[in-house]
Design an enzyme around this catalytic site. Sequence first.
Site, PDB file in Angstrom:
ATOM      1  N   CYS A 145      34.606  30.221  58.632  1.00 60.03           N
ATOM      2  CA  CYS A 145      35.733  31.125  58.838  1.00 60.03           C
ATOM      3  C   CYS A 145      35.540  31.927  60.120  1.00 60.03           C
ATOM      4  O   CYS A 145      34.439  32.419  60.405  1.00 60.03           O
ATOM      5  CB  CYS A 145      35.877  32.062  57.644  1.00 60.03           C
ATOM      6  SG  CYS A 145      37.296  33.175  57.771  1.00 60.03           S
ATOM      7  N   CYS A 147      34.306  39.477  58.425  1.00 62.12           N
ATOM      8  CA  CYS A 147      34.150  40.329  57.242  1.00 62.12           C
ATOM      9  C   CYS A 147      32.666  40.530  56.939  1.00 62.12           C
ATOM     10  O   CYS A 147      31.929  39.567  56.716  1.00 62.12           O
ATOM     11  CB  CYS A 147      34.860  39.696  56.044  1.00 62.12           C
ATOM     12  SG  CYS A 147      36.607  39.283  56.360  1.00 62.12           S
ATOM     13  N   CYS A 149      30.803  38.838  53.851  1.00 61.68           N
ATOM     14  CA  CYS A 149      31.076  37.438  53.515  1.00 61.68           C
ATOM     15  C   CYS A 149      30.057  36.470  54.105  1.00 61.68           C
ATOM     16  O   CYS A 149      29.796  36.482  55.318  1.00 61.68           O
ATOM     17  CB  CYS A 149      32.480  37.057  53.980  1.00 61.68           C
ATOM     18  SG  CYS A 149      32.966  35.401  53.434  1.00 61.68           S
ATOM     19  N   CYS A 176      41.713  29.484  39.953  1.00 65.22           N
ATOM     20  CA  CYS A 176      41.899  30.063  41.285  1.00 65.22           C
ATOM     21  C   CYS A 176      41.162  29.206  42.310  1.00 65.22           C
ATOM     22  O   CYS A 176      40.019  28.796  42.091  1.00 65.22           O
ATOM     23  CB  CYS A 176      41.356  31.490  41.318  1.00 65.22           C
ATOM     24  SG  CYS A 176      42.012  32.548  39.999  1.00 65.22           S
ATOM     25  N   CYS A 232      46.252  30.172  41.057  1.00 64.14           N
ATOM     26  CA  CYS A 232      46.105  31.228  42.059  1.00 64.14           C
ATOM     27  C   CYS A 232      45.376  30.628  43.251  1.00 64.14           C
ATOM     28  O   CYS A 232      44.476  29.801  43.071  1.00 64.14           O
ATOM     29  CB  CYS A 232      45.314  32.403  41.472  1.00 64.14           C
ATOM     30  SG  CYS A 232      45.017  33.767  42.641  1.00 64.14           S
ATOM     31  N   CYS A 247      47.711  39.040  43.325  1.00 64.08           N
ATOM     32  CA  CYS A 247      46.356  39.346  42.873  1.00 64.08           C
ATOM     33  C   CYS A 247      45.703  40.069  44.041  1.00 64.08           C
ATOM     34  O   CYS A 247      45.432  39.466  45.081  1.00 64.08           O
ATOM     35  CB  CYS A 247      45.605  38.067  42.518  1.00 64.08           C
ATOM     36  SG  CYS A 247      43.893  38.327  42.017  1.00 64.08           S
ATOM     37  N   ARG A 283      40.514  43.089  36.799  1.00 68.60           N
ATOM     38  CA  ARG A 283      39.495  42.054  36.674  1.00 68.60           C
ATOM     39  C   ARG A 283      38.125  42.541  37.135  1.00 68.60           C
ATOM     40  O   ARG A 283      37.959  43.052  38.245  1.00 68.60           O
ATOM     41  CB  ARG A 283      39.872  40.809  37.478  1.00 68.60           C
ATOM     42  CG  ARG A 283      38.843  39.674  37.353  1.00 68.60           C
ATOM     43  CD  ARG A 283      39.264  38.430  38.092  1.00 68.60           C
ATOM     44  NE  ARG A 283      40.512  37.938  37.580  1.00 68.60           N
ATOM     45  CZ  ARG A 283      41.550  37.597  38.342  1.00 68.60           C
ATOM     46  NH1 ARG A 283      41.474  37.710  39.648  1.00 68.60           N
ATOM     47  NH2 ARG A 283      42.653  37.141  37.797  1.00 68.60           N
TER      48      ARG A 283
END
Length: 329
Positions: free
Chosen positions: A69, A73, A76, A112, A143, A203, A275
Amino acid sequence: MSIAPVTLVKRAGAPAENPNQRWSTAQVEALFELPFADLMFRAQQVHREHHDPNVIQLSTLMSIKTGGCSEDCGYCSQSARHEQVERERLLDVDSVVAAASAAKERGASRFCMGAAWRGPKDTDLDVVVDMVKAVKRLDMETCVTLGMLKDGQAERLKEAGLNYYNHNIDTAPEHYGNVITTHSQADRFDTLEKARAAGLKLCCGGIVGMGESRRGRAAMIATLACMEPPPDSVPINNLVRIPGTPLENVPPIDPFEFARTIAAARITMPASMVRLSAGREEMSDELQALCFMAGANSIFYGDKLLTADNAEAARDEALFARLGLTALA
């Protein structure tokens, strides 16, 4: 043994909180300041007015494209700037269907799918659309979390039968730049607006334990609660400190503070599914039980959470049996 699902019947009664209340950061921070027993009692009151307190939704999350990616972040492992995972291409549809079928057999009602992209190319979205259609044929909620969406992409996902789009706001607005610099929180809201305009459920939650203050946690909850309407699902993640990432040495959040965050989310977003997400693998059974009492009524179920370890399914089944919890059908 898998967790047997049950069908949820909402409890009747006037709501304990005004669902239309506009929560300020100061008001949410005042919730955090309550004595712990008082906060838990208030959260339980709200929870019982809107949900069965002994029913938990089980969702399974699968990484359908791992690593590489372009975003930075700080939490991550899949960022190319501090990558700590082996890169994998976008999976084929059959592999995803096999994983979804196994998840359903173990009691999961939502599947998901997450891909490590800044945003999907249209050619990649073609494959994801096929995945969504195939999982829907298993009679499961679907999702996806694919990063930032371009015009028209949310509509394509909706037409495929997608139920939820996940895109977290991650943290308080004032702390966002300390965690991510390659895009803004406003960029995230742009994608959330595209998803909602296409008729998708949202979500959307965040991560705590990234060095933010208590006021920062309150600001994140207030931001989520003031969305109109609030997200349908609100994942609260406890930072998994991954070696090699910029946040690997951030001190862990106090367990009671994490439970307070769950309670604040429940009180401010009465109708949402809250969640208990990343970080459960390191949580004691006692802390998880506190979080369920604080209003968490959804978990990620399975041994893997994208690239991070998750609480083992067998451990969850044993904990549910000890607490008298059942799975939402």
